[in-house]
Design a protein around this motif. Sequence first.
Motif, PDB file in Angstrom:
ATOM      1  N   ASP A  90       9.308  43.899  30.358  1.00 22.89           N
ATOM      2  CA  ASP A  90      10.862  44.196  31.224  1.00 22.89           C
ATOM      3  C   ASP A  90      11.125  43.743  32.505  1.00 22.89           C
ATOM      4  O   ASP A  90      11.428  44.221  33.639  1.00 22.89           O
ATOM      5  CB  ASP A  90      10.753  45.954  31.135  1.00 22.89           C
ATOM      6  N   HIS A  92      18.271  47.253  34.456  1.00 23.08           N
ATOM      7  CA  HIS A  92      17.684  46.536  33.257  1.00 23.08           C
ATOM      8  C   HIS A  92      18.977  46.308  32.532  1.00 23.08           C
ATOM      9  O   HIS A  92      19.199  45.116  31.955  1.00 23.08           O
ATOM     10  CB  HIS A  92      16.882  47.652  32.476  1.00 23.08           C
ATOM     11  N   LYS A 140      16.133  51.275  27.813  1.00 25.94           N
ATOM     12  CA  LYS A 140      15.050  50.393  27.842  1.00 25.94           C
ATOM     13  C   LYS A 140      15.236  49.206  26.709  1.00 25.94           C
ATOM     14  O   LYS A 140      14.809  48.076  26.883  1.00 25.94           O
ATOM     15  CB  LYS A 140      13.813  51.102  27.685  1.00 25.94           C
ATOM     16  N   SER A 170      13.153  45.880  26.128  1.00 24.78           N
ATOM     17  CA  SER A 170      11.400  45.823  26.368  1.00 24.78           C
ATOM     18  C   SER A 170      10.974  46.800  25.361  1.00 24.78           C
ATOM     19  O   SER A 170      11.710  47.886  25.039  1.00 24.78           O
ATOM     20  CB  SER A 170      11.458  46.417  27.714  1.00 24.78           C
ATOM     21  N   ASP A 180       8.842  50.198  30.919  1.00 22.30           N
ATOM     22  CA  ASP A 180      10.047  50.144  31.824  1.00 22.30           C
ATOM     23  C   ASP A 180      10.022  50.112  33.219  1.00 22.30           C
ATOM     24  O   ASP A 180       9.239  50.716  33.876  1.00 22.30           O
ATOM     25  CB  ASP A 180      10.484  51.976  31.489  1.00 22.30           C
ATOM     26  N   SER A 196      12.358  49.320  35.143  1.00 22.99           N
ATOM     27  CA  SER A 196      13.874  49.087  35.652  1.00 22.99           C
ATOM     28  C   SER A 196      13.879  49.498  37.300  1.00 22.99           C
ATOM     29  O   SER A 196      14.698  48.883  37.796  1.00 22.99           O
ATOM     30  CB  SER A 196      14.728  50.251  34.869  1.00 22.99           C
TER      31      SER A 196
END
Length: 401
Positions: free
Chosen positions: A68, A132, A154, A160, A164, A166
């Motif tokens: 991510d 994200h 997510k 991703s 996570d 973000s």
Amino acid sequence: MKVFQINTVCGTGSTGRIAVNLARMLEEQGNQSCIAYARGNAPADVDTFRFGNKLEIYWHGIMTRLTDRHGMYSGKATKQLIAKIEEYNPDIIHLHNVHGYYLNIEILFHFLKEYNRPVVWTLHDCWTYTGHCAYYSSAGCEKWKAQCGKCPQKRAYPGSLFWDNSGENYQVKKKLFTSPEKLYLVTPSVWLKREVEQSFFANTRCIAIPNGIDTKLFTPTESEIKRKYQLENKKVILGVANIWDARKGLCDYIQLSEMLSEEYQIVLIGLSKEQIQRLPARILGIERTQDVQELIEWYSAADIYFNASIEETMGMTTGEAICCGTPVVTYDLTAVPESVGSGCGHVVPARNVALAEEAIARIESDRDSYVEKCLAYRENFAEVIANEEYTRLYEKALEER
């Protein structure tokens, strides 16, 4: 004036066509322009630079899925791009999409800060100021206004599988993207401008310039497209998208197909083979086409264009349909309503397919009047209007420099 544009693609898709239109406009004015891109092919009549390679893009995609950390790979490609920028020595750098598995945003923005030339950045979606996602309206998420984390999307692009990040991504973007001193943001709609003004870009200059459409190209066009698909006796309801994900409302078209009489045929362009196989008989699915002329023929042949998307930063296809003289029905969310000129169609409450069907019936009862209004309104989308706005912005940026 020398302008260096950067985008994922060149000449294809809405962002690629916008970049090429700007390049042609600059060259017609006696300026210089170069478009750097990473995927697909480019028109031969503009100066372009393709960088990176498929393997690096593929690796970027894999690492995004695992970590991510989208935008943190493609280091080699980004250094190649920077070397080209230094060689070209532009007066202005114009960014479009910097996501898409082809750029390292840390390397690029550290360079842009030190290079200290004016940067014009057209935001085609919301990815720039979130931790994200590229769109957040359907999720009802407003974390991007203060601090992202525990992202509810997510797995949405750029998806991703496990982590996570973000929260960290948000802070990194905030620091990087606000670092160029001479930064000018452009949004294709007033709606997106208002969103940007609530983000960490609140103190950054931002103007709305709707995306221009080539009205000489997107114009009512006679063709045999309905005959080709044996639809001569059908009223066509058209939908177009690059990727038919959940936000594009595919389920709404399916529901609508069950409500319409047999005189109607829904045609959806841009579907995958798998999606086409799952469609009901009342919907004709066509894969994504790079043939702009074929797309124009469909816009022109359609009786009504239905945009069931719930998240758009402008609604380019809605404008293209109107330019081809086709009335539209769309939902009242995000930026799409801004494209519907008075008398060009109807805006109905989101996800209300029954009201969409009623709007279709109203248009069909007096279709000639709606078509007339579309043809009268089409010049509001003319790319010359957008190009003139960009020219003024470029000149302002150079004066302030």
